[in-house]
Structures are given as C-alpha cells and as structure tokens.
Design a protein around this motif. Structure first.
Motif, mmCIF file in Angstrom:
data_model
loop_
_atom_site.group_PDB
_atom_site.id
_atom_site.type_symbol
_atom_site.label_atom_id
_atom_site.label_comp_id
_atom_site.label_asym_id
_atom_site.label_seq_id
_atom_site.Cartn_x
_atom_site.Cartn_y
_atom_site.Cartn_z
ATOM 1 N N CYS A 1 0.882 -1.222 0.127
ATOM 2 C CA CYS A 1 0.021 0.078 -0.169
ATOM 3 C C CYS A 1 0.850 1.193 -0.124
ATOM 4 N N TYR A 2 0.199 2.448 -0.258
ATOM 5 C CA TYR A 2 0.912 3.650 -0.327
ATOM 6 C C TYR A 2 -0.171 4.578 0.026
ATOM 7 N N PHE A 3 0.139 6.010 0.354
ATOM 8 C CA PHE A 3 -0.528 6.919 1.073
ATOM 9 C C PHE A 3 -0.305 7.945 0.285
ATOM 10 N N ILE A 4 -1.424 8.860 -0.110
ATOM 11 C CA ILE A 4 -0.947 10.394 -0.569
ATOM 12 C C ILE A 4 -1.845 11.355 0.299
ATOM 13 N N PRO A 5 -1.177 12.289 0.565
ATOM 14 C CA PRO A 5 -1.992 13.278 1.583
ATOM 15 C C PRO A 5 -2.800 13.930 0.936
ATOM 16 N N ASN A 6 -4.124 14.297 1.581
ATOM 17 C CA ASN A 6 -5.284 14.712 0.846
ATOM 18 C C ASN A 6 -5.354 16.373 1.275
ATOM 19 N N GLU A 7 -4.788 17.095 0.066
ATOM 20 C CA GLU A 7 -4.755 18.473 0.436
ATOM 21 C C GLU A 7 -5.864 19.344 -0.145
ATOM 22 N N GLY A 8 -6.959 18.323 -0.564
ATOM 23 C CA GLY A 8 -8.300 19.030 -1.092
ATOM 24 C C GLY A 8 -7.940 19.304 -2.423
ATOM 25 N N VAL A 9 -9.217 19.708 -3.140
ATOM 26 C CA VAL A 9 -9.129 20.333 -4.330
ATOM 27 C C VAL A 9 -9.233 21.934 -4.368
ATOM 28 N N PRO A 10 -8.398 22.455 -5.055
ATOM 29 C CA PRO A 10 -8.534 24.011 -4.774
ATOM 30 C C PRO A 10 -9.671 24.710 -5.458
ATOM 31 N N GLY A 11 -10.256 25.532 -4.560
ATOM 32 C CA GLY A 11 -11.518 26.347 -5.419
ATOM 33 C C GLY A 11 -12.836 25.389 -5.019
ATOM 34 N N ASP A 12 -12.594 24.265 -4.532
ATOM 35 C CA ASP A 12 -14.020 23.183 -4.398
ATOM 36 C C ASP A 12 -14.175 23.330 -2.962
ATOM 37 N N SER A 13 -15.404 23.710 -2.650
ATOM 38 C CA SER A 13 -15.913 24.099 -1.395
ATOM 39 C C SER A 13 -16.101 22.958 -0.392
ATOM 40 N N THR A 14 -16.682 21.773 -1.203
ATOM 41 C CA THR A 14 -16.831 20.426 -0.806
ATOM 42 C C THR A 14 -15.385 19.628 -0.432
ATOM 43 N N ARG A 15 -15.323 18.984 0.580
ATOM 44 C CA ARG A 15 -13.828 18.250 0.880
ATOM 45 C C ARG A 15 -13.958 17.052 -0.342
ATOM 46 N N LYS A 16 -12.939 16.784 -1.084
ATOM 47 C CA LYS A 16 -12.976 15.715 -1.721
ATOM 48 C C LYS A 16 -11.326 15.328 -1.930
ATOM 49 N N CYS A 17 -10.989 14.098 -2.487
ATOM 50 C CA CYS A 17 -9.693 13.833 -2.854
ATOM 51 C C CYS A 17 -9.479 13.897 -4.338
ATOM 52 N N MET A 18 -8.247 14.199 -4.641
ATOM 53 C CA MET A 18 -7.792 14.100 -5.986
ATOM 54 C C MET A 18 -6.655 13.014 -6.079
ATOM 55 N N ASP A 19 -7.067 12.012 -7.067
ATOM 56 C CA ASP A 19 -6.126 10.840 -7.275
ATOM 57 C C ASP A 19 -4.837 11.298 -8.195
ATOM 58 N N LEU A 20 -3.935 10.640 -8.439
ATOM 59 C CA LEU A 20 -2.799 10.960 -9.192
ATOM 60 C C LEU A 20 -3.175 11.274 -10.652
ATOM 61 N N GLU A 21 -4.283 10.904 -10.977
ATOM 62 C CA GLU A 21 -4.717 11.017 -12.467
ATOM 63 C C GLU A 21 -5.640 12.352 -12.471
ATOM 64 N N GLY A 22 -5.736 13.029 -11.325
ATOM 65 C CA GLY A 22 -6.588 14.219 -11.342
ATOM 66 C C GLY A 22 -8.062 14.215 -11.110
ATOM 67 N N ASN A 23 -8.500 12.805 -11.117
ATOM 68 C CA ASN A 23 -9.853 12.508 -10.882
ATOM 69 C C ASN A 23 -10.205 12.854 -9.300
ATOM 70 N N LYS A 24 -11.310 13.466 -9.192
ATOM 71 C CA LYS A 24 -11.869 13.760 -7.772
ATOM 72 C C LYS A 24 -12.714 12.772 -7.263
#
Length: 114
Positions: free
Chosen positions: A22-45
């Motif tokens: 396994c590996y982990f990616i810090p969730n820094e949120g999506v800039p300009g997005d008011s709802t909290r989501k994750c952005m994966d390595l391909e840029g998908n929310k």
C-alpha cells in the motif's frame, strides 16, 4: 496453555496474509472546491469515504486526510521458473503461471506475495 500458542500462530498467519502493498497520498483538497474531496494521481476527484479501483489494479479509499491505495495483485514466486512462466492478466488483475512449452497447461504455485 496450548490455546495461547495456537492463537498466536493464527494471528501471525492473518497478519501475514493481510500485509498488502500500500501507499498513501496526503489529501490536500481540491483548490476552489468548497466540498472536501480527494484528487487521485490522474487528477480525478472522489468523495470522502469513497472507494475505487484504478487501471493499475489497485483499490483506493478517500479519507479526510489521505488517499490510501493497495495493490490487488498477488505475484507468484514459488513455481518452477525453468519450465514455467508467469503471465499478467490485466483484465482480471491477476497472474497465471503456465508451462513455457505448452502455455495451455498451468503450473503449480506454492508461494504468492502481495
């Protein structure tokens, strides 16, 4: 008295079988997005607490603070490497081990690693 050693063997086996890569990616949120989501390595929310499978045969989960991704692929290591070969089936996210001379015949595998 014999229950404790037996329980430890079962526990150790369980931990070994669940030790996925396994590996982990810090969730820094999506800039300009008011709802909290994750952005994966391909840029998908992805919504918080959602799970998805990647094209690289990993299962990922979006948490408040991170994305956690673990491989779904077990790799065969205990087989006759002189007479057999492993073939990765991406559509199934798994390896098969077949004879080199006759790929229609499968080979026995004694060990797998994740």
């Amino acid at each position: 008295m014999n229950v404790l050693p037996g329980s430890l063997v079962i526990f150790a086996t369980f931990v070994t079988l669940c030790n996925a890569s396994c590996y982990f990616i810090p969730n820094e949120g999506v800039p300009g997005d008011s709802t909290r989501k994750c952005m994966d390595l391909e840029g998908n929310k992805h919504p918080i607490n959602s799970e998805w499978q990647t094209d690289n045969c990993e299962t990922c989960t979006c948490y408040e603070t991170e994305i956690s991704c673990c491989t779904l692929v077990s790799t065969p290591v205990g087989y006759d490497k002189d007479n057999c070969q492993r073939i990765f089936k991406k559509e199934d996210c798994k390896y098969i081990v077949v004879e080199k001379k006759d790929p229609k015949k499968t080979c026995s595998v004694s060990e797998w690693i994740i």
